[in-house]
Design a protein around this motif. Structure first.
Motif, PDB file in Angstrom:
ATOM      1  N   LYS A  19       0.827  -1.209   0.000  1.00  0.00           N
ATOM      2  CA  LYS A  19       0.000   0.000   0.000  1.00  0.00           C
ATOM      3  C   LYS A  19       0.862   1.261   0.000  1.00  0.00           C
ATOM      4  O   LYS A  19       0.670   2.150  -0.839  1.00  0.00           O
ATOM      5  N   SER A  20       1.800   1.337   0.938  1.00  0.00           N
ATOM      6  CA  SER A  20       2.647   2.536   1.026  1.00  0.00           C
ATOM      7  C   SER A  20       3.499   2.678  -0.228  1.00  0.00           C
ATOM      8  O   SER A  20       3.674   3.792  -0.745  1.00  0.00           O
ATOM      9  N   SER A  21       3.989   1.557  -0.721  1.00  0.00           N
ATOM     10  CA  SER A  21       4.844   1.602  -1.916  1.00  0.00           C
ATOM     11  C   SER A  21       4.069   2.127  -3.121  1.00  0.00           C
ATOM     12  O   SER A  21       4.613   2.898  -3.922  1.00  0.00           O
ATOM     13  N   GLN A  35      10.809  -0.693   2.412  1.00  0.00           N
ATOM     14  CA  GLN A  35       9.791   0.251   2.881  1.00  0.00           C
ATOM     15  C   GLN A  35       9.373  -0.127   4.299  1.00  0.00           C
ATOM     16  O   GLN A  35       9.089  -1.292   4.568  1.00  0.00           O
ATOM     17  N   GLU A  36       9.338   0.850   5.192  1.00  0.00           N
ATOM     18  CA  GLU A  36       8.946   0.555   6.574  1.00  0.00           C
ATOM     19  C   GLU A  36       7.446   0.330   6.688  1.00  0.00           C
ATOM     20  O   GLU A  36       6.655   0.984   6.020  1.00  0.00           O
ATOM     21  N   SER A  37       7.096  -0.584   7.561  1.00  0.00           N
ATOM     22  CA  SER A  37       5.697  -0.883   7.832  1.00  0.00           C
ATOM     23  C   SER A  37       5.027   0.356   8.438  1.00  0.00           C
ATOM     24  O   SER A  37       5.603   1.019   9.300  1.00  0.00           O
ATOM     25  N   THR A  38       3.834   0.644   7.975  1.00  0.00           N
ATOM     26  CA  THR A  38       3.129   1.854   8.416  1.00  0.00           C
ATOM     27  C   THR A  38       2.612   1.702   9.843  1.00  0.00           C
ATOM     28  O   THR A  38       2.096   0.653  10.223  1.00  0.00           O
ATOM     29  N   ILE A  39       2.751   2.764  10.606  1.00  0.00           N
ATOM     30  CA  ILE A  39       2.242   2.804  11.972  1.00  0.00           C
ATOM     31  C   ILE A  39       1.006   3.686  11.968  1.00  0.00           C
ATOM     32  O   ILE A  39       1.088   4.858  11.606  1.00  0.00           O
ATOM     33  N   TRP A  60      -5.332   8.414   2.386  1.00  0.00           N
ATOM     34  CA  TRP A  60      -5.007   7.799   3.670  1.00  0.00           C
ATOM     35  C   TRP A  60      -4.467   6.404   3.413  1.00  0.00           C
ATOM     36  O   TRP A  60      -5.173   5.532   2.907  1.00  0.00           O
ATOM     37  N   ASP A  61      -3.202   6.226   3.738  1.00  0.00           N
ATOM     38  CA  ASP A  61      -2.498   4.945   3.595  1.00  0.00           C
ATOM     39  C   ASP A  61      -2.558   4.254   4.955  1.00  0.00           C
ATOM     40  O   ASP A  61      -1.852   4.650   5.875  1.00  0.00           O
ATOM     41  N   THR A  62      -3.438   3.267   5.077  1.00  0.00           N
ATOM     42  CA  THR A  62      -3.641   2.638   6.390  1.00  0.00           C
ATOM     43  C   THR A  62      -2.569   1.581   6.667  1.00  0.00           C
ATOM     44  O   THR A  62      -1.855   1.136   5.763  1.00  0.00           O
ATOM     45  N   ALA A  63      -2.494   1.171   7.927  1.00  0.00           N
ATOM     46  CA  ALA A  63      -1.529   0.154   8.358  1.00  0.00           C
ATOM     47  C   ALA A  63      -2.191  -1.217   8.293  1.00  0.00           C
ATOM     48  O   ALA A  63      -3.300  -1.395   8.786  1.00  0.00           O
TER      49      ALA A  63
END
Ligand code: GTP
Ligand code: MG
Length: 162
Positions: A19-21, A35-39, A60-63
């Motif tokens: 997702k973040s990527s 890529q770090e895991s989203t908090i 909104w990029d959720t974790a």
């Protein structure tokens, strides 16, 4: 004015799906192998022009981590669009817990399509799932950028205009 639209968009899906990527590829044109895991969640914005209109996405990029799942409805609520992301190499094709909302434009992204040799989810099974649930479906790669802009443009085109 009439040709400008703000649209809240939420990315949903399991931890590590990308997702973040996908967002960082879309917003910054970059890709990180680690890529770090989203908090909690992360916010981004990016505008696209389609059909003489400018759509400003508020993203909104959720974790994906289990412990943050209770937060997802908060980001989902009031969103005009959602992208449900899964990893084509994952061994289980976890069906989304989010039923299609007829008031939202919803996309299904089969991400990491650059990893064809590790594929576990066929495009056919994902397409059937997407059709049954009123989602539009694309396979994407945040790494190579395949279909990343396209998925956001396709959403922008499908958003209802005032
Ligand atoms: P959470 O924030 O924990 O929910 O994960 P996420 O869905 O945001 O995944 P993230 O973007 O952090 O990506 C997880 C890992 O997969 C990272 O190491 C990325 O580099 C990698 N990755 C993401 N997208 C792709 C892709 O399209 N291809 C390949 N090969 N790797 C990818
Ligand atoms: Mg993330």
């Amino acid at each position: 004015g009439q040709n400008n639209l703000n649209a809240k968009l939420v990315l949903l899906g399991d931890m590590g799906a990308g997702k973040s990527s996908l967002v960082i590829r879309f917003v910054k044109g970059q890709f990180l192998e680690f890529q770090e895991s989203t908090i909690g969640a992360a916010f981004f914005s990016q505008s696209v022009s389609v059909n003489n209109a400018t759509v400003k996405f508020e993203i909104w990029d959720t974790a994906g981590q289990e412990r943050y799942h209770s937060l997802a409805p908060m980001y989902y609520r009031g969103a005009a669009a959602a992208i449900i992301v899964y990893d084509i190499t994952s061994s289980v094709f976890a069906q989304s817990q989010f039923a299609c909302n007829p008031n939202m434009v919803m996309a299904l992204a089969g991400n990491k399509c650059d990893l064809e040799d590790k594929r576990n989810v066929t495009a056919e099974e994902a397409r059937i799932y997407a059709d049954e649930n009123g989602l539009f479906f694309l396979e994407t790669s945040a790494k190579t950028a395949v279909n990343v802009n396209d998925i956001f443009y396709e959403i922008a085109k499908r958003l209802p205009r005032a």
